[in-house]
Design a protein around this motif. Structure first.
Motif, PDB file in Angstrom:
ATOM      1  N   ALA A 191      79.158  39.587  37.326  1.00 31.10           N
ATOM      2  CA  ALA A 191      77.811  39.200  37.732  1.00 31.10           C
ATOM      3  C   ALA A 191      77.842  38.240  38.909  1.00 31.10           C
ATOM      4  O   ALA A 191      76.969  38.262  39.775  1.00 31.10           O
ATOM      5  CB  ALA A 191      77.077  38.563  36.550  1.00 31.10           C
ATOM      6  N   SER A 192      78.869  37.393  38.962  1.00 29.36           N
ATOM      7  CA  SER A 192      79.004  36.467  40.092  1.00 29.36           C
ATOM      8  C   SER A 192      79.271  37.237  41.378  1.00 29.36           C
ATOM      9  O   SER A 192      78.737  36.907  42.444  1.00 29.36           O
ATOM     10  CB  SER A 192      80.126  35.467  39.827  1.00 29.36           C
ATOM     11  N   ASP A 193      80.120  38.275  41.292  1.00 29.83           N
ATOM     12  CA  ASP A 193      80.365  39.120  42.458  1.00 29.83           C
ATOM     13  C   ASP A 193      79.064  39.791  42.896  1.00 29.83           C
ATOM     14  O   ASP A 193      78.762  39.873  44.085  1.00 29.83           O
ATOM     15  CB  ASP A 193      81.397  40.206  42.129  1.00 29.83           C
ATOM     16  N   PHE A 194      78.318  40.271  41.917  1.00 29.14           N
ATOM     17  CA  PHE A 194      77.047  40.939  42.219  1.00 29.14           C
ATOM     18  C   PHE A 194      76.098  39.969  42.925  1.00 29.14           C
ATOM     19  O   PHE A 194      75.416  40.327  43.885  1.00 29.14           O
ATOM     20  CB  PHE A 194      76.420  41.446  40.918  1.00 29.14           C
ATOM     21  N   GLY A 195      76.082  38.721  42.447  1.00 30.38           N
ATOM     22  CA  GLY A 195      75.218  37.722  43.053  1.00 30.38           C
ATOM     23  C   GLY A 195      75.579  37.440  44.489  1.00 30.38           C
ATOM     24  O   GLY A 195      74.710  37.186  45.332  1.00 30.38           O
ATOM     25  N   ALA A 196      76.881  37.495  44.818  1.00 28.02           N
ATOM     26  CA  ALA A 196      77.310  37.241  46.194  1.00 28.02           C
ATOM     27  C   ALA A 196      76.776  38.303  47.145  1.00 28.02           C
ATOM     28  O   ALA A 196      76.550  38.038  48.330  1.00 28.02           O
ATOM     29  CB  ALA A 196      78.835  37.207  46.261  1.00 28.02           C
ATOM     30  N   PHE A 197      76.544  39.529  46.636  1.00 30.22           N
ATOM     31  CA  PHE A 197      76.023  40.615  47.456  1.00 30.22           C
ATOM     32  C   PHE A 197      74.501  40.693  47.420  1.00 30.22           C
ATOM     33  O   PHE A 197      73.907  41.512  48.114  1.00 30.22           O
ATOM     34  CB  PHE A 197      76.593  41.960  46.988  1.00 30.22           C
ATOM     35  N   THR A 206      74.457  30.278  40.166  1.00 33.22           N
ATOM     36  CA  THR A 206      75.082  29.595  39.041  1.00 33.22           C
ATOM     37  C   THR A 206      74.444  28.228  38.823  1.00 33.22           C
ATOM     38  O   THR A 206      73.735  27.701  39.689  1.00 33.22           O
ATOM     39  CB  THR A 206      76.588  29.409  39.281  1.00 33.22           C
ATOM     40  N   VAL A 207      74.717  27.668  37.661  1.00 31.89           N
ATOM     41  CA  VAL A 207      74.229  26.331  37.344  1.00 31.89           C
ATOM     42  C   VAL A 207      74.725  25.327  38.378  1.00 31.89           C
ATOM     43  O   VAL A 207      73.999  24.406  38.781  1.00 31.89           O
ATOM     44  CB  VAL A 207      74.684  25.932  35.929  1.00 31.89           C
ATOM     45  N   ARG A 208      75.957  25.506  38.829  1.00 34.62           N
ATOM     46  CA  ARG A 208      76.534  24.600  39.831  1.00 34.62           C
ATOM     47  C   ARG A 208      75.673  24.529  41.100  1.00 34.62           C
ATOM     48  O   ARG A 208      75.622  23.512  41.784  1.00 34.62           O
ATOM     49  CB  ARG A 208      77.950  25.067  40.171  1.00 34.62           C
ATOM     50  N   ASP A 209      75.000  25.646  41.413  1.00 37.91           N
ATOM     51  CA  ASP A 209      74.193  25.708  42.635  1.00 37.91           C
ATOM     52  C   ASP A 209      72.922  24.869  42.556  1.00 37.91           C
ATOM     53  O   ASP A 209      72.370  24.492  43.593  1.00 37.91           O
ATOM     54  CB  ASP A 209      73.799  27.163  42.938  1.00 37.91           C
ATOM     55  N   VAL A 210      72.423  24.597  41.347  1.00 36.49           N
ATOM     56  CA  VAL A 210      71.104  23.956  41.223  1.00 36.49           C
ATOM     57  C   VAL A 210      71.140  22.625  40.479  1.00 36.49           C
ATOM     58  O   VAL A 210      70.108  21.964  40.383  1.00 36.49           O
ATOM     59  CB  VAL A 210      70.105  24.908  40.519  1.00 36.49           C
ATOM     60  N   MET A 211      72.299  22.204  39.973  1.00 35.18           N
ATOM     61  CA  MET A 211      72.333  21.005  39.137  1.00 35.18           C
ATOM     62  C   MET A 211      72.296  19.725  39.969  1.00 35.18           C
ATOM     63  O   MET A 211      72.685  19.694  41.140  1.00 35.18           O
ATOM     64  CB  MET A 211      73.591  21.021  38.265  1.00 35.18           C
ATOM     65  N   HIS A 212      71.825  18.637  39.334  1.00 33.68           N
ATOM     66  CA  HIS A 212      71.864  17.298  39.913  1.00 33.68           C
ATOM     67  C   HIS A 212      73.237  16.694  39.606  1.00 33.68           C
ATOM     68  O   HIS A 212      73.745  16.832  38.489  1.00 33.68           O
ATOM     69  CB  HIS A 212      70.773  16.413  39.308  1.00 33.68           C
ATOM     70  N   ASP A 250      79.686  27.107  35.800  1.00 33.20           N
ATOM     71  CA  ASP A 250      79.763  28.436  36.390  1.00 33.20           C
ATOM     72  C   ASP A 250      78.923  29.464  35.643  1.00 33.20           C
ATOM     73  O   ASP A 250      78.953  30.650  35.981  1.00 33.20           O
ATOM     74  CB  ASP A 250      81.223  28.899  36.450  1.00 33.20           C
ATOM     75  N   ALA A 251      78.164  29.028  34.649  1.00 30.65           N
ATOM     76  CA  ALA A 251      77.229  29.928  33.976  1.00 30.65           C
ATOM     77  C   ALA A 251      76.110  30.292  34.944  1.00 30.65           C
ATOM     78  O   ALA A 251      75.778  29.536  35.867  1.00 30.65           O
ATOM     79  CB  ALA A 251      76.660  29.259  32.728  1.00 30.65           C
ATOM     80  N   LEU A 252      75.532  31.472  34.748  1.00 32.69           N
ATOM     81  CA  LEU A 252      74.418  31.877  35.591  1.00 32.69           C
ATOM     82  C   LEU A 252      73.200  30.997  35.320  1.00 32.69           C
ATOM     83  O   LEU A 252      72.990  30.542  34.194  1.00 32.69           O
ATOM     84  CB  LEU A 252      74.063  33.337  35.331  1.00 32.69           C
ATOM     85  N   ALA A 253      72.396  30.788  36.370  1.00 35.55           N
ATOM     86  CA  ALA A 253      71.158  30.033  36.207  1.00 35.55           C
ATOM     87  C   ALA A 253      70.260  30.701  35.171  1.00 35.55           C
ATOM     88  O   ALA A 253      69.565  30.027  34.408  1.00 35.55           O
ATOM     89  CB  ALA A 253      70.452  29.913  37.549  1.00 35.55           C
ATOM     90  N   LEU A 287      78.935  20.198  31.661  1.00 36.22           N
ATOM     91  CA  LEU A 287      80.178  19.511  31.331  1.00 36.22           C
ATOM     92  C   LEU A 287      81.381  20.185  31.967  1.00 36.22           C
ATOM     93  O   LEU A 287      81.396  21.403  32.162  1.00 36.22           O
ATOM     94  CB  LEU A 287      80.372  19.477  29.811  1.00 36.22           C
ATOM     95  N   ASP A 288      82.415  19.368  32.257  1.00 38.40           N
ATOM     96  CA  ASP A 288      83.694  19.922  32.695  1.00 38.40           C
ATOM     97  C   ASP A 288      84.504  20.301  31.458  1.00 38.40           C
ATOM     98  O   ASP A 288      84.060  20.064  30.314  1.00 38.40           O
ATOM     99  CB  ASP A 288      84.429  18.939  33.614  1.00 38.40           C
TER     100      ASP A 288
END
Length: 337
Positions: free
Chosen positions: A195-201, A213-219, A293-296, A316-317
């Motif tokens: 799904a991450s690959d799909f998102g890149a396209f 991903t969550v990483r893209d939108v988190m504070h 790295d979970a999807l939003a 969390l890490d």
């Protein structure tokens, strides 16, 4: 084989009856295609060889076809490209006027033609034979010129068109489309496309937003509301108010997330003395959390899964330490909600 549209001229008919008959005719074609793909000694076996050929090339899948088959070919090419299989569409007529230069020796050719006798495909198939490129033919005629000259013939079941005259490509093009989609999905699975690959396209629009991903939108960093377990609730309120995310993470001695206090927890604790009550007395020691790295879209699902939905998740890490916070409002602004 008789089409459901083959009725007496004086037989009563309504648009909805015609529509239902069309769908049933095309559905019969898809059912026949599914049965053929389940046959390892027939189309199913050929399908497996086609997947192996396309996985083995170093170049791209050159998809071609003309007329209604050409429209199908364009769609299948787009699906291949968006699911991890490099591809391009080449119009047969334009191929004869210079576009054969787009076709590289490392490519494979995937040609769609229901009859297998499309003269416009002549130059591109001849080019494939001359260069030794794999030529995969998707056709309904096993004895056709295209099928007999192809490296691999992928012969679809011959089924009646939904057109009452049996002329307009309807069932045949739907079967071609389904076959092409099946090929793209099989290649996707074999490549381990995620799904991450799909998102890149697909970075644009609502689909792109849901694939962020969550990483893209988190504070992160100083924007995270954090405090220690022994912090008086008066100071917890100040931290929650200052960071404006409706929650505060309680961090233990080793930096791990020990608990969470939300604005709802504060309301439920109003009967406490907030000058002496500590964060550890109020916090939820088992808060919902999520991986960076979970999807939003997964974050949104987790928020809504509870009987009483939550509006923020700590990220969390692997050691359980907070590295971010994602809020419902962030997901809405990103187009996920």
């Amino acid at each position: 084989m008789t089409s459901p549209h083959s009725l007496r001229a004086d037989a009563p008919s309504t648009p909805c009856m015609d529509a239902a008959a069309t769908v049933r005719t095309e559905q019969a074609g898809l059912d026949a295609l599914a049965r053929a793909l389940e046959d390892p000694n027939g189309l199913g076996g050929a399908f497996g060889r086609a997947v192996a050929i396309l996985l083995g090339i170093q170049g791209r899948v050159v998809v071609t076809g003309i007329g209604k088959s050409g429209h199908v070919a364009r769609k299948i090419q787009a699906t291949l490209a968006s699911t991890g299989t490099p591809s391009l569409y080449v119009h047969p007529a334009e191929a004869s006027h210079g576009d054969l230069g787009m076709v590289l020796p490392s490519d494979a050719i995937l040609a769609f033609s229901n009859s297998g006798e499309t003269t416009e495909l002549g130059d591109i198939t001849t080019h494939a034979l001359r260069t030794g490129q794999p030529l995969l033919a998707v056709t309904s005629k096993a004895t056709s010129t295209l099928a007999s000259t192809a490296t691999l013939a992928l012969t679809l079941p011959a089924m009646p068109e939904a057109c009452p005259m049996g002329l307009a490509p309807t069932t045949s093009t739907l079967m071609q489309l389904a076959f092409g989609d099946a090929l793209a999905v099989a290649l996707l699975r074999q490549r381990g496309f995620t799904a991450s690959d799909f998102g890149a396209f697909h970075p644009g629009g609502r689909l792109g937003a849901r694939l962020r991903t969550v990483r893209d939108v988190m504070h992160t960093g100083s924007a995270m509301p954090l405090t220690a377990p022994d912090t008086p609730m008066r100071d917890v309120i100040m931290e929650m108010t200052h960071k404006a995310l409706g929650c505060v993470g309680i961090v233990g001695q080793n930096g791990e997330l020990a608990g969470l206090i939300t604005d709802g927890d504060l309301r439920r604790a109003l009967d406490h003395d907030l000058t002496t009550t500590l964060a550890t007395n109020i916090m939820n020691p088992r808060p919902l959390t999520i991986d960076p790295d979970a999807l939003a879209s997964e974050a949104l699902r987790v928020m809504n899964a509870r009987r009483r939905p939550v509006t923020a998740l700590f990220v969390l890490d692997p050691a359980g330490r907070p590295i971010g916070v994602v809020h419902l409002h962030d997901l809405i602004r990103a187009g996920v909600g």
